[in-house]
Write an enzyme that holds these catalytic residues in place. Structure first.
Site: not given
Length: 245
Positions: A56, A133, A146, A150
């Site tokens: 993890d 991304s 998100y 990134k």
């Protein structure tokens, strides 16, 4: 020359496709994933060139244990690919505590944990690749968390590049566009997915008209970056999907 390549988030998607390609070309791949059964299944498909390790990435303890297991078999590695990430749409106002914490932990902090653990095992000639991304530049709606994770990863990568350059370890950002795998669903809540598409359409981004590449189509970019001559370094790579002609 055969390399030992550690890939996070290797149980599916891009990570799985990268592992399959590298192993087919003679490299040894170490597959890290939160769900051990998934990375074990991929490793079983690949065969003797693959090692599966439960990890993890958002947990410092789990990362330490995973890299200790890797080091027990491979004291020196050549490449770390920080690929593990979660990608789920939500507005900040509606995001749960778990969503916020998991997005930052896995997408950003996890890469930092893994880089820290891998650096002593890499040495001169080693390479860390952080998967970013296109959403940092494309104005997608409902992806604030998100995008933030990134963007943080890219800032970390640029600073880490300067920090590690004297030791001979390269750091590369690969900023990727939308990718998919035939027959695989996103797993998103249907209502959240619907709102995501509507919000983007209203904001001027028609997701239905944007091209999407296959995971396997992107693996050659990683191959080229990993195989760069020792006197060459690429800090940033941008990969975008295009409509097949």
């Amino acid at each position: 020359m055969s390399k030992i390549i550690v890939i996070t988030g290797a149980g599916a998607g891009l990570g799985k496709n990268l592992a399959q390609r590298f192993a087919s070309e003679g490299d040894t791949v170490v597959l890290l994933g939160r769900t051990l059964s998934k990375v074990q299944a991929v490793a079983a498909e690949i065969g003797e060139r693959a090692m599966a390790v439960e990890c993890d990435v958002g947990s410092a303890e789990s990362v330490r244990a995973a890299f200790a297991a890797v080091a027990a078999r491979y004291p020196k590695i050549d490449v770390l690919i920080n690929n593990a990430a979660i990608f789920e749409p939500a507005t900040v106002a509606e995001a749960s505590d778990a969503h916020i914490i998991n997005t930052i932990n896995i997408n950003l902090i996890g890469s930092i944990f893994c880089a820290r653990a891998a650096i002593p095992m890499l040495g001169a000639g080693g390479h860390i690749i952080n998967v970013s991304s296109e959403s940092i530049d494309v104005p997608f709606w409902h992806l604030t968390l998100y995008q933030t994770s990134k963007a943080g990863l890219e800032r970390f990568s640029l600073s880490l590049h300067r920090e590690l350059e004297p030791s001979g370890i390269r750091v590369t950002i690969i900023r990727a566009g939308q990718m998919m795998e035939e027959g695989k669903a996103t797993g998103w809540d249907p209502e959240a997915a619907k709102r995501f598409h509507i919000a983007n359409l209203q904001g001027g981004v028609d997701l239905m008209k944007r091209p999407i590449s296959q995971f396997a189509s992107v693996t050659g970019i990683f191959r080229a970056v990993i195989d760069l001559p020792p006197d060459v370094h690429v800090v940033n790579v941008q990969v975008h999907a295009r409509a097949a002609g």
